[in-house]
Design a protein around this motif. Sequence first.
Motif, mmCIF file in Angstrom:
data_model
loop_
_atom_site.group_PDB
_atom_site.id
_atom_site.type_symbol
_atom_site.label_atom_id
_atom_site.label_comp_id
_atom_site.label_asym_id
_atom_site.label_seq_id
_atom_site.Cartn_x
_atom_site.Cartn_y
_atom_site.Cartn_z
ATOM 1 N N THR A 1 0.373 -6.720 11.704
ATOM 2 C CA THR A 1 1.029 -6.706 10.392
ATOM 3 C C THR A 1 0.911 -5.353 9.704
ATOM 4 O O THR A 1 1.456 -5.166 8.610
ATOM 5 C CB THR A 1 0.428 -7.791 9.473
ATOM 6 N N TYR B 1 -15.512 -2.262 8.157
ATOM 7 C CA TYR B 1 -15.096 -3.524 7.559
ATOM 8 C C TYR B 1 -16.263 -4.510 7.652
ATOM 9 O O TYR B 1 -16.813 -4.727 8.726
ATOM 10 C CB TYR B 1 -13.885 -4.099 8.292
ATOM 11 N N ASN C 1 -4.108 -8.430 11.809
ATOM 12 C CA ASN C 1 -4.025 -7.324 10.856
ATOM 13 C C ASN C 1 -3.487 -6.056 11.498
ATOM 14 O O ASN C 1 -2.846 -5.231 10.830
ATOM 15 C CB ASN C 1 -5.391 -7.082 10.223
ATOM 16 N N ARG D 1 -6.506 -1.182 2.051
ATOM 17 C CA ARG D 1 -7.372 -2.110 2.777
ATOM 18 C C ARG D 1 -7.089 -3.554 2.356
ATOM 19 O O ARG D 1 -7.970 -4.411 2.360
ATOM 20 C CB ARG D 1 -8.851 -1.780 2.541
ATOM 21 N N LYS D 2 -5.846 -3.815 2.014
ATOM 22 C CA LYS D 2 -5.448 -5.175 1.631
ATOM 23 C C LYS D 2 -5.095 -5.954 2.893
ATOM 24 O O LYS D 2 -3.942 -6.017 3.303
ATOM 25 C CB LYS D 2 -4.260 -5.132 0.676
ATOM 26 N N THR D 3 -6.093 -6.531 3.499
ATOM 27 C CA THR D 3 -5.898 -7.235 4.753
ATOM 28 C C THR D 3 -5.559 -8.705 4.512
ATOM 29 O O THR D 3 -5.606 -9.186 3.386
ATOM 30 C CB THR D 3 -7.170 -7.144 5.612
ATOM 31 N N SER E 1 -6.496 -12.350 -0.134
ATOM 32 C CA SER E 1 -5.085 -12.186 0.184
ATOM 33 C C SER E 1 -4.576 -13.395 0.948
ATOM 34 O O SER E 1 -5.307 -14.345 1.197
ATOM 35 C CB SER E 1 -4.907 -10.914 1.021
ATOM 36 N N HIS F 1 -1.733 -3.963 8.403
ATOM 37 C CA HIS F 1 -2.689 -3.892 7.307
ATOM 38 C C HIS F 1 -3.874 -2.979 7.604
ATOM 39 O O HIS F 1 -4.520 -2.476 6.681
ATOM 40 C CB HIS F 1 -3.196 -5.295 6.955
ATOM 41 N N LEU F 2 -4.182 -2.763 8.864
ATOM 42 C CA LEU F 2 -5.327 -1.909 9.184
ATOM 43 C C LEU F 2 -5.047 -0.444 8.869
ATOM 44 O O LEU F 2 -5.966 0.354 8.765
ATOM 45 C CB LEU F 2 -5.709 -2.065 10.656
ATOM 46 N N TRP G 1 -8.553 -11.882 13.933
ATOM 47 C CA TRP G 1 -8.366 -11.139 12.680
ATOM 48 C C TRP G 1 -7.865 -9.732 12.959
ATOM 49 O O TRP G 1 -6.922 -9.246 12.313
ATOM 50 C CB TRP G 1 -9.676 -11.095 11.897
#
Length: 442
Positions: free
Chosen positions: A197, A248, A194, A205-207, A338, A199-200, A190
């Motif tokens: 990509t 998280y 993330n 915070r849309k992971t 998501s 996302h972190l 994970w």
Amino acid sequence: MNEMSPQASLLPAVVLSLVLVVWVLTGLTHAQPKASVLDFSASLGNLLPSLSRPANSSRIFYGVMFDAGSTGTRIHVYTFIQKDPEELPVLDNEMFHSIKPGLSAYADTPEMGGYTVRQLLKVAKKTVPRLEWKRTPLVLKATAGLRLLPSEKAQALLEQVQDVFDESPFFVPDDSVSIMNGTNEGILAWVTVNFLTGHLYAETRKTVGILDLGGGSTQITFLPKSKKTIGSSPDDYIARIDMLNSTYELYTHSYLGNGLMAARLAALGALGAEGLEWRVFKSSCLPKKFREEWSFGGLTYIVSGIPDGYVGYKLCYQEVLKVVKGIVHQPYELKDTSVFYAFSYYFDRAVDAGLIDRTQGGMLEVRDFKKRAKEVCNKMSKYHLISPFLCMDMTYITCLLKDGFGFKENTVLQLTKKVNNVETSWALGATFNHFQNLKIYR
């Protein structure tokens, strides 16, 4: 998880944040108070055994991570560049190679298992410059294949690998050969996906969630949006990690015995069975006239279809349903999460079934697996040459997603082998972690 040929991919400007390096042993907790954020001001160069090097020059570091899975052993050789001690390093390159079968296939001949690792080490020697060997960490983490073995056999394999490592010219840290905890396997994947990509770093915070389907186990990890998901889940399904000044609270679990190969055995009633030398394990998920030997985890099974029986999707679904029903926990929320990234056998079987392109990957809905599973099972002769197990595997994946995890049919899955040209696995995250652990050598 199919065997791949050597390949190198340049990864310009992928920043390796040292904040990500440390969470497995220090930031990962189960139902524990919030972990403290550590000081990551030290440069990566200070974490490794030192070699003399001109002042103000760029520093290049390497990390070698072995992923000893149930169906194959894979090597990842990462190259990192640090131009300034005050700046974060950059992930520049990954060399990847894999061989089959996995270490667990050598449960009764551990010396052969060690030999396969020695062969893969040649990739590291070709990739890492000779002058850097002494300061390049060498690590192997085994997953479900060894977790499924009797402890004494697993230990014998690990000892063989340790001997190979100790004989190598690379830097061998403490605890460099081990069996990885299944929960860490899911969370490491994970974090890797993330991170790659981006996302972190997003303020929203849309992971993305991750689904990893190995041979012996399967993992699910995502960031819940609903507190009810956390409150209604067993305590050991929730993990809190600290990174980038954020906490998280993840939903994560690893199901040992629910990987694709182990699920085949469970559906056939062969998991843990005796009399393998004379028993024939039959299934309506297999072509009627199919009969052959099939090996997994160092054991060989005789499997066949049912010559005078019925075949098809509905009958097959009932067989595989027992492998997930009442075993796989359904999180309260999955419909509003998501996009999920799905890899390993999710990807491989989608390719085999013609749902996605092997090079490009693609986005699928859960219903796409179901539709193709019906087509494959109801026309087994058409797909027999691709794989006699394709009906069983596609039906199991459909059942795992729907009746196991409880995904809606319109849930979107991103099927991929790579993100930004890096293999989608826990290996990069595990490499981050070992770099941080090496601070004791400063």
